[in-house]
Design a protein around this motif. Structure first.
Motif, PDB file in Angstrom:
ATOM      1  N   CYS A  11       0.785  -1.063   0.167  1.00 13.39           N
ATOM      2  CA  CYS A  11       0.042   0.053  -0.026  1.00 13.39           C
ATOM      3  C   CYS A  11       0.899   1.254  -0.078  1.00 13.39           C
ATOM      4  O   CYS A  11       1.928   1.275   0.343  1.00 13.39           O
ATOM      5  CB  CYS A  11      -0.813   0.002   1.339  1.00 13.39           C
ATOM      6  N   CYS A  13       0.760   5.053   1.594  1.00 12.27           N
ATOM      7  CA  CYS A  13       0.224   5.498   2.569  1.00 12.27           C
ATOM      8  C   CYS A  13       0.544   7.006   2.173  1.00 12.27           C
ATOM      9  O   CYS A  13       1.584   7.592   2.080  1.00 12.27           O
ATOM     10  CB  CYS A  13       0.657   5.143   3.910  1.00 12.27           C
ATOM     11  N   THR A  74      -6.508   7.398  11.594  1.00 18.12           N
ATOM     12  CA  THR A  74      -6.448   5.985  10.719  1.00 18.12           C
ATOM     13  C   THR A  74      -7.178   5.964   9.336  1.00 18.12           C
ATOM     14  O   THR A  74      -8.147   6.886   9.208  1.00 18.12           O
ATOM     15  CB  THR A  74      -7.741   5.160  12.029  1.00 18.12           C
ATOM     16  N   GLU A  75      -6.924   4.928   8.933  1.00 18.00           N
ATOM     17  CA  GLU A  75      -7.535   5.047   7.724  1.00 18.00           C
ATOM     18  C   GLU A  75      -8.321   3.796   7.321  1.00 18.00           C
ATOM     19  O   GLU A  75      -8.167   2.846   7.869  1.00 18.00           O
ATOM     20  CB  GLU A  75      -6.180   4.831   6.413  1.00 18.00           C
ATOM     21  N   SER A  76      -9.554   3.749   6.662  1.00 15.56           N
ATOM     22  CA  SER A  76     -10.264   2.653   6.315  1.00 15.56           C
ATOM     23  C   SER A  76     -11.205   2.989   4.966  1.00 15.56           C
ATOM     24  O   SER A  76     -11.183   3.949   4.625  1.00 15.56           O
ATOM     25  CB  SER A  76     -11.430   2.572   7.490  1.00 15.56           C
ATOM     26  N   GLU A  77     -11.481   1.779   4.630  1.00 14.16           N
ATOM     27  CA  GLU A  77     -12.227   1.887   3.540  1.00 14.16           C
ATOM     28  C   GLU A  77     -13.517   2.660   3.313  1.00 14.16           C
ATOM     29  O   GLU A  77     -14.120   2.645   4.544  1.00 14.16           O
ATOM     30  CB  GLU A  77     -12.704   0.316   2.952  1.00 14.16           C
ATOM     31  N   ALA A  78     -13.924   3.449   2.447  1.00 19.14           N
ATOM     32  CA  ALA A  78     -15.125   4.251   2.356  1.00 19.14           C
ATOM     33  C   ALA A  78     -16.234   3.464   2.121  1.00 19.14           C
ATOM     34  O   ALA A  78     -17.397   3.859   2.769  1.00 19.14           O
ATOM     35  CB  ALA A  78     -14.962   5.196   1.142  1.00 19.14           C
ATOM     36  N   TYR A  79     -16.209   2.330   1.352  1.00 22.60           N
ATOM     37  CA  TYR A  79     -17.257   1.481   1.021  1.00 22.60           C
ATOM     38  C   TYR A  79     -17.073   0.127   1.518  1.00 22.60           C
ATOM     39  O   TYR A  79     -16.305  -0.327   0.718  1.00 22.60           O
ATOM     40  CB  TYR A  79     -17.907   1.732  -0.294  1.00 22.60           C
ATOM     41  N   GLY A  80     -17.282  -0.374   2.566  1.00 22.37           N
ATOM     42  CA  GLY A  80     -17.021  -1.725   3.085  1.00 22.37           C
ATOM     43  C   GLY A  80     -17.700  -3.007   2.390  1.00 22.37           C
ATOM     44  O   GLY A  80     -18.737  -2.761   1.640  1.00 22.37           O
ATOM     45  N   PHE A  81     -17.411  -4.079   2.610  1.00 18.28           N
ATOM     46  CA  PHE A  81     -18.060  -5.257   2.138  1.00 18.28           C
ATOM     47  C   PHE A  81     -19.545  -5.460   2.693  1.00 18.28           C
ATOM     48  O   PHE A  81     -20.402  -6.004   2.000  1.00 18.28           O
ATOM     49  CB  PHE A  81     -17.277  -6.428   2.570  1.00 18.28           C
ATOM     50  N   ASN A  83     -21.432  -2.872   3.442  1.00 18.88           N
ATOM     51  CA  ASN A  83     -22.421  -2.041   2.952  1.00 18.88           C
ATOM     52  C   ASN A  83     -22.730  -2.254   1.628  1.00 18.88           C
ATOM     53  O   ASN A  83     -23.733  -2.184   1.173  1.00 18.88           O
ATOM     54  CB  ASN A  83     -21.745  -0.700   2.899  1.00 18.88           C
TER      55      ASN A  83
END
Length: 125
Positions: A11, A13, A74-81, A83
């Motif tokens: 990744c 960052c 913190t970073e996280s996905e905007a549209y998760g599984f 959702n």
């Protein structure tokens, strides 16, 4: 790149993973002052001689934290599984519901047209 459980994840960052920022505040003052009448360290002279010795050869340094705050990003996905599954189920339910209602309306239209046609033919005889 990092390897976890025999899976390599690469990744890029944008934010650094760890970053420490310290600000420095400098406050000069004469030390020791003439009003300080204590003997510091191992000075075997008079108070005036000791003050002169420490003024020329000594320094007082205080190190402390100005603020005890920290910030965690913190970073996280905007549209998760989860959702994705919820939206897919919602769309599937919407379209199945619409198609069921459409089929019911076509059956009702067919029955009503047949009834009206039969009633019209009955009135002619």
């Amino acid at each position: 790149c990092s390897t976890r459980f025999s899976v390599t994840v690469c990744c890029r960052c944008q934010q650094p993973c760890r970053q420490s920022i310290y600000s420095v505040t400098y406050s000069p003052a004469k030390w020791p002052s003439l009003s300080l009448q204590i003997q510091l360290g191992s000075c075997n002279g008079t108070n005036a001689e000791c003050n002169k010795h420490y003024k020329e050869n000594g320094a007082m340094v205080e190190v402390f934290y100005e603020q005890l705050n920290f910030e965690m990003l913190t970073e996280s996905e905007a549209y998760g599984f989860v959702n994705l599954l919820a939206d897919f189920g919602g769309q599937l339910g919407l379209w199945c519901g619409i198609s069921f209602l459409t089929c019911c309306e076509f059956v009702f239209l067919f029955l009503e047209t047949t009834y009206m046609s039969a009633q019209h033919n009955w009135a002619l005889y």
